[in-house]
Motif scaffolding. Structure first.
Motif, short mmCIF file in Angstrom:
data_model
loop_
_atom_site.label_atom_id
_atom_site.label_comp_id
_atom_site.label_asym_id
_atom_site.label_seq_id
_atom_site.Cartn_x
_atom_site.Cartn_y
_atom_site.Cartn_z
N ALA A 3 5.92 -12.77 -10.06
CA ALA A 3 6.22 -12.51 -8.82
C ALA A 3 7.67 -11.49 -8.74
CB ALA A 3 6.81 -13.91 -8.06
N THR A 4 8.43 -11.63 -9.70
CA THR A 4 9.34 -10.64 -9.71
C THR A 4 9.02 -9.31 -10.16
OG1 THR A 4 9.88 -11.39 -12.06
CG2 THR A 4 11.13 -12.38 -10.20
N VAL A 5 8.02 -9.30 -11.17
CA VAL A 5 7.18 -8.06 -11.57
C VAL A 5 6.53 -7.22 -10.48
CG1 VAL A 5 5.44 -6.89 -13.00
CG2 VAL A 5 7.09 -8.70 -13.91
N GLU A 6 6.01 -8.11 -9.72
CA GLU A 6 5.03 -7.83 -8.60
C GLU A 6 6.01 -7.19 -7.55
OE1 GLU A 6 2.14 -6.21 -6.55
OE2 GLU A 6 2.00 -7.24 -8.62
N LEU A 7 7.18 -7.93 -7.28
CA LEU A 7 8.22 -7.30 -6.14
C LEU A 7 8.82 -6.11 -6.82
CD1 LEU A 7 9.91 -8.31 -3.70
CD2 LEU A 7 11.59 -9.40 -5.24
N ASP A 8 9.05 -5.88 -7.93
CA ASP A 8 9.84 -4.76 -8.36
C ASP A 8 8.79 -3.35 -7.84
OD1 ASP A 8 11.89 -5.83 -9.25
OD2 ASP A 8 11.38 -5.85 -11.47
N LYS A 9 7.47 -3.80 -8.15
CA LYS A 9 6.37 -2.67 -7.67
C LYS A 9 6.40 -2.68 -6.30
CE LYS A 9 1.61 -1.45 -7.94
NZ LYS A 9 0.07 -2.09 -8.09
N VAL A 10 6.64 -3.71 -5.48
CA VAL A 10 6.53 -3.53 -4.04
C VAL A 10 7.46 -2.82 -3.43
CG1 VAL A 10 6.45 -5.02 -2.07
CG2 VAL A 10 4.93 -5.48 -3.98
N LEU A 11 8.67 -3.10 -4.20
CA LEU A 11 9.96 -2.47 -3.52
C LEU A 11 10.18 -1.12 -4.07
CD1 LEU A 11 12.44 -5.59 -3.73
CD2 LEU A 11 11.25 -4.59 -1.54
N GLY A 12 9.36 -0.55 -5.04
CA GLY A 12 9.35 0.77 -5.66
C GLY A 12 10.49 0.99 -6.49
N ARG A 13 11.26 -0.30 -7.14
CA ARG A 13 12.14 -0.44 -8.04
C ARG A 13 11.70 0.01 -9.45
NH1 ARG A 13 15.62 -5.81 -6.17
NH2 ARG A 13 13.89 -6.67 -7.32
N ILE A 14 10.64 0.40 -9.97
CA ILE A 14 10.23 0.85 -11.19
C ILE A 14 10.56 2.16 -11.47
CG2 ILE A 14 8.18 1.04 -12.38
CD1 ILE A 14 6.84 -1.06 -11.18
N GLN A 15 11.47 2.57 -12.20
CA GLN A 15 12.11 3.64 -12.66
C GLN A 15 11.04 4.42 -13.67
OE1 GLN A 15 14.79 4.58 -10.93
NE2 GLN A 15 14.85 2.84 -9.96
N PHE A 16 11.22 5.62 -13.43
CA PHE A 16 10.31 6.74 -14.28
C PHE A 16 11.28 7.34 -15.02
CE2 PHE A 16 7.90 6.02 -10.38
CZ PHE A 16 7.11 4.78 -10.85
#
Length: 447
Positions: free
Chosen positions: A434-447
Motif C-alpha cells: 500500500a505504501t508503494v502504491e501510495l508513493d505512485k499515487v502521490l507522485g513521490r517517485i523520484q527520477f
C-alpha cells in the motif's frame, strides 16, 4: 523414504542440474532491483526511444523555416530531334502557313541548383511550438512509465519476500507438527497417548507437505516475474537481501492536501495538460493552412546539346533567375475545415480526459491513504494476536504432554498460531504494498 521426500529431492536435483555450473547468484536489494530496472526494463527503453523521436520532431519542425537547396541533373537522347514552329513567311511560305524545323542535338545535358527560402508561412511557428510541446509530453509519458516500472518492481520484490516468508512459516509449522508426532509416538510407547492421537499427528504432518511443495514452486515463479520486470535474463539466479519488516518510522505521511500535491506531481496529469496545449497548437496549425505562403526562389542552370557524346567539347551556357513565389489557398475540397474541426474535437477530448483524470487521482489518493491506515491497524492487532497464539500453543502443548489436553486441542492451537503468524505476515505485506502504491499515487517517485 516417503513419496513427498522423494518428490522434493527430485525437484531440487532438477533445479540444480538446470543451472550453469559457473552461475553465481545475483544479490538484489529492493533499491538495486529498481536501479537495474531503470537501466534494463524494455518498456522503459521503448519510452526513452519515443522521447528521442520527439526530439527529432522538433528538429524537423524547425527545418521548415530553413532554406531548401536541391541540385538536379538530366540527360536526354532524342532519336527524333525536337521540332520548332516558325511563321511560313520566314521561308517563303504563305502568311497562314507554319514552317517546322528540327533543332538541337541528339544528346542533351541539363544541370542546375534551385533554392527556396520561406519568407512567410503562418504554420511554421505553430509547428515548432507543437513539436516542442510533444517533446515535453513524451518526456512526461516516459516518467509515467518509469513510475509504473518502479512500482511494479517493488511489488514483484515484495511478492517474492512474502512467498519466501510463507514457505518459512509452513516449514516452521511442519517442524512443530513433526515434533508433536515424535512426542505422540513417545507417549504412545509409554501408554500415555492413544493410537488415534498418533495417527492425527501423522496426518497433520503429511497434510503440510503439499503446501510446502506449492510454495517452493511459487517462490521460483515470483522470482521469474521479478526478473522479467527488472529486465534480467530468466535463467539468471537471484537472491533477495531485504526482508519483510514493518518500520512505521520509514513511512512519510502526505501533507494536509494530498490531492493537490498529487495533481502537481503526477506525470500523467502533466502529460494530459501538455496534450491539451498541443491540441490548441494543432488548431492554430490547421488554421494556418488558410493563410498565403510567400517564398523567395532562385535557380542557376546550365544546359548543352550536341550530336555526339564528347562532353569536353560541349558549350555550357549559364542561365539563372531569382524571384518571389506566392501561394494563396482558395479551395481545397473542405479538407482544411475538416482538419480544423478534428483538432477542435481533440482539444475537447483532452480537456474531458484531464478533468476525469483529476477525479481519478482524487479517488486513488483517498483509497490509498485508507488502505495504508487499515493495514497499519491490522499489523498492531496481529502483533498482539501472534503473542497470545504463541502463549496458547505452549500452554496447550505442555498440557497435552501431561495428558490434560487432547490432541485435537493441540492441533487447534498449532493451527491458530500458524494462522496468526500468516495474518501478521499478510498485514505487513499489504502495508508495504500500500505504501508503494501510495508513493505512485502521490507522485513521490523520484527520477
Amino acid at each position: 523414504m516417503k513419496p513427498y521426500h522423494t518428490l522434493l529431492i527430485f525437484l531440487t536435483l532438477r533445479l540444480i542440474s538446470a543451472l550453469p555450473a559457473s552461475a553465481q547468484p545475483r544479490s538484489l536489494t529492493m533499491q538495486s532491483a529498481v536501479g537495474l530496472a531503470l537501466e534494463k526494463n524494455r518498456d522503459l527503453q521503448v519510452a526513452t526511444l519515443e522521447t528521442a523521436r520527439a526530439t527529432e520532431k522538433v528538429r524537423e519542425a524547425r527545418s521548415y523555416a530553413l532554406p531548401t537547396v536541391s541540385a538536379s541533373a538530366q540527360y536526354m537522347y532524342f532519336p527524333l530531334k525536337q521540332v520548332s514552329f516558325l511563321p511560313g513567311s520566314f521561308v517563303g511560305l504563305g502568311e497562314n502557313d507554319l514552317a517546322t524545323f528540327r533543332v538541337g542535338g541528339s544528346n542533351a545535358l541539363l544541370g542546375g541548383v534551385a533554392v527556396s527560402q520561406p519568407l512567410f508561412q503562418a504554420g511554421i511557428g505553430s509547428g515548432i511550438r507543437a513539436a516542442q510541446i510533444f517533446e515535453k509530453a513524451s518526456a512526461e509519458e516516459r516518467n509515467e512509465v518509469r513510475a509504473t516500472v518502479v512500482t511494479d518492481v517493488k511489488k514483484a520484490y515484495l511478492d517474492v519476500l512474502i512467498t519466501q516468508e510463507q514457505l518459512r512459516l509452513q516449514q516452521q509449522s511442519l517442524a512443530r507438527n513433526e515434533q508433536a508426532l515424535k512426542d505422540a509416538r513417545s507417549l504412545l510407547a509409554q501408554g500415555r497417548a492413544s493410537r488415534v492421537d498418533t495417527l492425527r499427528a501423522f496426518v497433520s504432518v503429511e497434510n503440510l507437505r503439499p503446501e510446502i511443495i506449492r510454495l517452493t514452486n511459487r517462490v521460483e515463479i515470483t522470482k521469474t516475474v521479478l526478473k522479467r520486470t527488472v529486465g534480467l535474463d530468466e535463467r539468471e539466479t537471484v537472491e533477495l537481501q531485504d526482508s519483510l519488516n514493518y518500520d512505521p518510522v520509514a513511512f512519510v505521511a502526505p501533507g494536509t492536501d494530498a490531492f493537490l500535491d498529487a495533481v502537481q506531481a503526477r506525470p500523467e496529469v502533466h502529460r494530459l495538460e501538455l496534450t491539451e496545449k498541443l491540441n490548441r497548437e494543432q488548431i492554430a496549425l490547421q488554421t494556418a493552412e488558410r493563410a498565403p505562403k510567400l517564398s523567395a526562389i532562385g535557380l542557376l542552370q546550365s544546359q548543352a546539346q550536341a550530336n555526339h557524346l564528347r562532353v569536353d567539347q560541349y558549350s555550357w551556357p549559364l542561365s539563372s533567375y531569382i524571384g518571389l513565389q506566392l501561394n494563396i489557398p482558395i479551395f481545397s475540397g473542405f479538407r482544411t475545415v475538416s482538419r480544423i474541426q478534428q483538432a477542435v474535437i481533440s482539444r475537447q477530448q483532452s480537456e474531458t480526459q484531464l478533468l476525469n483524470l483529476k477525479e481519478i487521482v482524487r479517488a486513488q489518493v483517498k483509497i490509498s491513504l485508507s488502505t495504508v491506515e487499515e493495514s497499519r491497524l491490522r499489523i498492531a492487532t496481529q502483533q498482539q494476536t501472534v503473542t497470545v497464539a504463541e502463549l496458547g500453543y505452549r500452554i496447550t502443548r505442555d498440557r497435552w504432554k501431561q495428558g490434560i489436553a487432547s490432541r485435537l486441542d493441540l492441533s487447534d492451537a498449532e493451527l491458530s498460531l500458524t494462522q496468526a503468524k500468516s495474518n501478521y505476515l499478510q498485514a505487513i505485506y499489504d502495508y508495504l504494498t500500500a505504501t508503494v502504491e501510495l508513493d505512485k499515487v502521490l507522485g513521490r517517485i523520484q527520477f
